[in-house]
Write an enzyme that holds these catalytic residues in place. Structure first.
Site, PDB file in Angstrom:
ATOM      1  NE  ARG A 178      10.688 -14.307  29.399  1.00  0.00           N
ATOM      2  CZ  ARG A 178       9.711 -14.840  30.119  1.00  0.00           C
ATOM      3  NH1 ARG A 178       8.876 -14.054  30.791  1.00  0.00           N
ATOM      4  NH2 ARG A 178       9.556 -16.153  30.198  1.00  0.00           N
ATOM      5  CE  LYS A 203       3.201 -28.148  42.750  1.00  0.00           C
ATOM      6  NZ  LYS A 203       1.895 -27.457  42.846  1.00  0.00           N
ATOM      7  N   GLY A 253      12.525 -19.890  32.785  1.00  0.00           N
ATOM      8  CA  GLY A 253      13.092 -18.727  33.454  1.00  0.00           C
ATOM      9  C   GLY A 253      14.148 -19.048  34.480  1.00  0.00           C
ATOM     10  N   GLY A 282       6.604 -21.963  29.989  1.00  0.00           N
ATOM     11  CA  GLY A 282       5.464 -22.830  29.694  1.00  0.00           C
ATOM     12  C   GLY A 282       5.285 -23.059  28.207  1.00  0.00           C
TER      13      GLY A 282
END
Length: 389
Positions: A36, A188, A346, A369
């Site tokens: 990053r 999830k 990530g 996200g």
């Protein structure tokens, strides 16, 4: 989406507050993956070349609004070779800056006002600066003081990295070469309902892997042993499968799994089909049959979007088999010019790096996200505020 960017922006002699995403993993004071940071350098170099006086604003981890030096950005400053300003609200350094100088401000999340987007904190952060540049795509889905608050105060622009993220992700979402295969994995279902539906509507094929896939297998009646899955998401999983069918999207669920007798990196591995899995088996990876089936689909695809490792890929080499198999297949097809590959998240990017194929992909996003929310079609507040009216 057309953004205000730094292209042709006169920054000479101007104080620029630059929001970057330096939320990197640090072990024993050393950065384990500077991806990053490195991706942010084109914007930093362009602003320096233009004669700006640059203060970089960033965060690390979740210090919860307190000055916790465990989350200090000092290792990042040392990696970059720039001074660290001990308090992100300090302005004294500005008096001695020259054109082209760069400093890094200490963790902006040391203040509770950052995540609350407190107007007073945003005003303190913006004070003294002439221009705000956001180059932190990975946090632009958050309405924080350093992404939205300061952009409401200062003339605000997108940096090169953020503009590149939007350009590349928009292209694959709006005009993908087909067949388009989306791979979504992770843990999830409950956190990925929106993106699964968005991709089921967009993609020709949807590969659902990892613990996410385990929940779908359970919903379809498979025995999943003593594994990580969400029994309360059974109806949601079935609803998503029905939605995919209605949108002519072919869904590929795991055919077998790599299982272990315990949840441990060095646990012995056995690949089992679902009718072979026992009550004590713990699923830690997608199996060989699943990988072969997924790779067959990848080899027939023109575009692949991928988020989420399909197993405990950090537990190498035993439990990275499934994730690495997908990564290598996608890389091979991309190198051959047969595939456009867009990767985000990530853990997925870390897996690409670990098996040496990150540089082979068409585009690797810095977002996790934010990557998912953009694909889902949500408005990202840190980006919306930079749109040209």
């Amino acid at each position: 989406m057309k953004l205000r960017t730094i292209e042709n922006l006169d920054v000479r002699g101007k104080f620029v507050l630059l929001r970057d995403d330096f939320n990197v993993q640090i072990v024993d004071g050393k950065i384990t993956d500077p991806f990053r940071i490195d991706q942010s350098m084109p914007t930093i170099n362009a602003l320096r070349a233009g004669g700006a006086k640059i203060a970089i604003c960033a965060h690390l981890g979740r210090p919860k609004g307190a000055r916790n030096m465990e989350f200090s950005l000092r290792p990042v400053a040392e990696y970059m070779g720039v001074p660290l300003i001990a308090d992100c609200l300090d302005k004294e350094f500005m008096a001695t800056m020259h054109d082209g100088d760069v400093v890094l401000l200490e963790n902006v999340r040391f203040y509770a006002g950052e995540e609350k987007n407190d107007p007073a904190f945003a005003a303190d952060l913006a004070r003294g600066f002439d221009i705000f540049v956001n180059d932190a795509f990975a946090v632009s889905h958050r309405a924080h003081a350093s992404t939205v608050g300061v952009a409401e105060i200062l003339p605000a622009y997108a940096g090169k990295l953020l503009a590149s993220e939007i350009e590349n992700l928009s292209a694959v979402m709006e005009h993908p070469a087909r067949p388009l295969t989306a791979i979504v994995a992770g843990s999830k279902v409950s956190t990925k309902i929106g993106v699964l539906k968005a991709l089921a509507k967009l993609a020709d094929n949807l590969i659902i892997g990892g613990a996410l896939g385990t929940t779908f297998n359970y919903a379809c009646g498979a025995h999943v042993g003593n594994s990580l899955y969400e029994p309360d998401q059974r109806d949601t999983a079935l609803e998503i499968l029905a939605f995919a069918r209605d949108n002519d999207c072919n869904v590929l669920l795991p055919l077998d799994k790599g299982v272990a007798p315990e949840f441990a990196p060095n646990a012995p591995r056995t690949d089992k089909t679902f009718d072979e899995i026992t009550d004590t088996d713990i699923i830690l990876d997608d199996g060989a049959k699943t990988s072969a089936n997924d790779i067959e689909t990848i080899e027939k695809s023109a575009t692949v979007i991928w988020n989420g490792s399909v197993g405990m890929a950090e537990w190498q080499p035993t439990w990275s088999v499934g994730t690495f198999a997908l990564a290598r297949a996608i890389a091979e097809q991309t190198r051959a010019g047969k595939l456009t590959s867009v990767i985000g998240g990530g853990d997925t990017v870390a897996a690409l790096d670990a098996c040496g194929v990150k540089g082979d992909m068409t585009y690797v996003s810095t977002g996790g996200g934010a990557f998912l929310e953009f694909i889902e079609g949500r408005t990202l507040p840190g980006i919306a505020i930079l749109e040209q009216k």
